[in-house]
Design an enzyme around this catalytic site. Structure first.
Site, PDB file in Angstrom:
ATOM      1  N   ASP A 296      -2.654   3.873  -1.463  1.00 35.91           N
ATOM      2  CA  ASP A 296      -3.631   3.384  -2.439  1.00 35.91           C
ATOM      3  C   ASP A 296      -3.027   3.339  -3.841  1.00 35.91           C
ATOM      4  OD1 ASP A 296      -5.431   3.180  -0.400  1.00 35.91           O
ATOM      5  OD2 ASP A 296      -6.546   5.011  -0.916  1.00 35.91           O
TER       6      ASP A 296
ATOM      7  N   GLU B  24      -1.805  -5.209   2.391  1.00 36.50           N
ATOM      8  CA  GLU B  24      -0.785  -5.197   1.345  1.00 36.50           C
ATOM      9  C   GLU B  24      -0.407  -6.598   0.883  1.00 36.50           C
ATOM     10  OE1 GLU B  24       1.491  -4.812   5.304  1.00 36.50           O
ATOM     11  OE2 GLU B  24      -0.497  -4.384   4.484  1.00 36.50           O
TER      12      GLU B  24
END
Length: 368
Positions: free
Chosen positions: A245, A271
């Site tokens: 994160d 991602e």
């Protein structure tokens, strides 16, 4: 990546004049047209028996026009003009019946409907502009109807209508203001990726569709970039999802800080990120992404005492050279991204652009 088949919520609400979408405004306007037409037909008959032939003819004609208008509301492209015309004539009619010699005191209750209808159909700003003058005129007409306020009972009657009208106007204005604020927050939540603060997939797709439409009108090209963090799964497996994160938020900040104000960036999922570089030629788009690639590669993050370094790979497609549709552009950009991954990652792959001499980090689209 497929474009959404449903209309974008944020864009739809931005284009709407009030809290209602156009299809709901049409439904409400149709209901008002039918109600007003039916009421005018009844009042026309009553005015005939009262001896007002000209009012009978006017109300009956207006009733017929409203019935015809109700049947055409779904098809008209001039909804806003129809609503304005209807409200202005309706409010003027309210004032006219108040001015009749034998007007009933009950006719003045229609003054209180003015802000409700105006704000509901036109929104806060335009609703206020339209309703306030008519409500002031209604107050003046009621004052004339009372014949002055020499007595306490006359003053009480005037204050009742005046205060009630003022409160109705204020309540409608405050309600619309708070509704707009709450609606805007909901729109932002619906269009924002909560982790990075960037636009989410749906908002990005909608912006891409609008950018393509703008390009079709102006002929101005742009670049679509798909970016993927290299070995992101390894970051999660090695350092934990909290570290993942942190990396995603860091990449989001890098993208937001480096890009031009005319560019647009969003998180497409996981991602993967998307970028729209407006009015960017292939060479300029490549140079901008290469600078961003180097910036990401040389920065280190700290999480739980561990240093984390990541790189990113990029695929670039150019509009309209590589496609005029969103799905085609995404397909080309995704193909270039996979080419840069297969070539060793931490690279940029522009579509159908041969590597420059001396550059080892550029891959032609489709290269192994």
């Amino acid at each position: 990546m497929k474009t959404p088949k449903h209309p974008d919520l944020g864009a739809t609400l931005e284009q709407s004049r009030s809290g209602l979408r156009d299809n709901h405004r049409r439904s409400l306007a149709r209901l008002l047209f039918l109600f007003a037409a039916s009421a005018l037909a009844v009042f026309a008959v009553l005015q005939w028996f009262n001896g007002y032939a000209w009012i009978f003819a006017s109300e009956l004609s207006a009733s017929v026009l409203l019935f015809l208008g109700a049947m055409r509301l779904d098809a008209t492209p001039y909804l806003q003009r129809w609503i304005y015309t209807f409200l202005i004539l309706l409010f003027a009619f309210f004032l006219a019946i108040m001015l009749l010699p034998d007007a009933s005191v009950a006719a003045f209750v229609w003054v209180l409907m003015m802000p409700v209808l105006a704000y509901l159909l036109l929104g806060r700003r335009e609703g206020m502009i339209l309703s306030v003058p008519f409500m002031l005129a209604g107050g003046v007409v009621y004052y004339l109807y009372l014949g002055g306020v020499q007595s306490a009972s006359g003053m009480i009657d005037l204050l009742n209508l005046t205060l009630c009208g003022i409160l109705m106007q204020i309540f409608m204005h405050m309600y619309e203001l708070r509704r707009e604020e709450a609606e805007q927050k909901l729109v932002e939540l619906a269009r924002t990726d909560t982790l990075t603060g960037l636009a989410n997939r749906s908002a990005f797709q909608s912006t891409l569709a609008r950018t393509i439409a703008e390009g079709e009108r102006s002929g101005t090209g742009f670049a679509l970039v798909v970016m993927d963090i290299d070995h992101f799964k390894a970051v999660n497996d090695t350092f934990g999802h909290n570290a993942g994160d942190i990396v995603l938020r860091h990449i989001g900040r890098c993208l937001a800080e480096r890009l031009r104000t005319t560019d647009y960036v969003g998180r497409l999922g996981g991602e993967e990120f998307g970028l729209i570089l407006r009015d960017a030629k292939p060479a300029a788009a490549y140079e901008l992404m290469d600078e961003l690639r180097q910036r990401i590669a040389r920065q280190q993050l700290t999480c739980g005492g561990a240093n984390i370094s990541v790189t990113a790979s990029f695929g670039i497609a150019q509009w309209p050279e590589h496609g005029r549709e969103a799905e085609t552009l995404f397909s080309v950009a995704d193909g270039c991204l996979y080419s840069s991954k297969r070539a060793g990652r931490n690279r940029i792959a522009p579509a159908a652009l041969a590597p420059r001499a001396g550059q080892t980090d550029t891959v032609a689209g489709g290269a192994a």
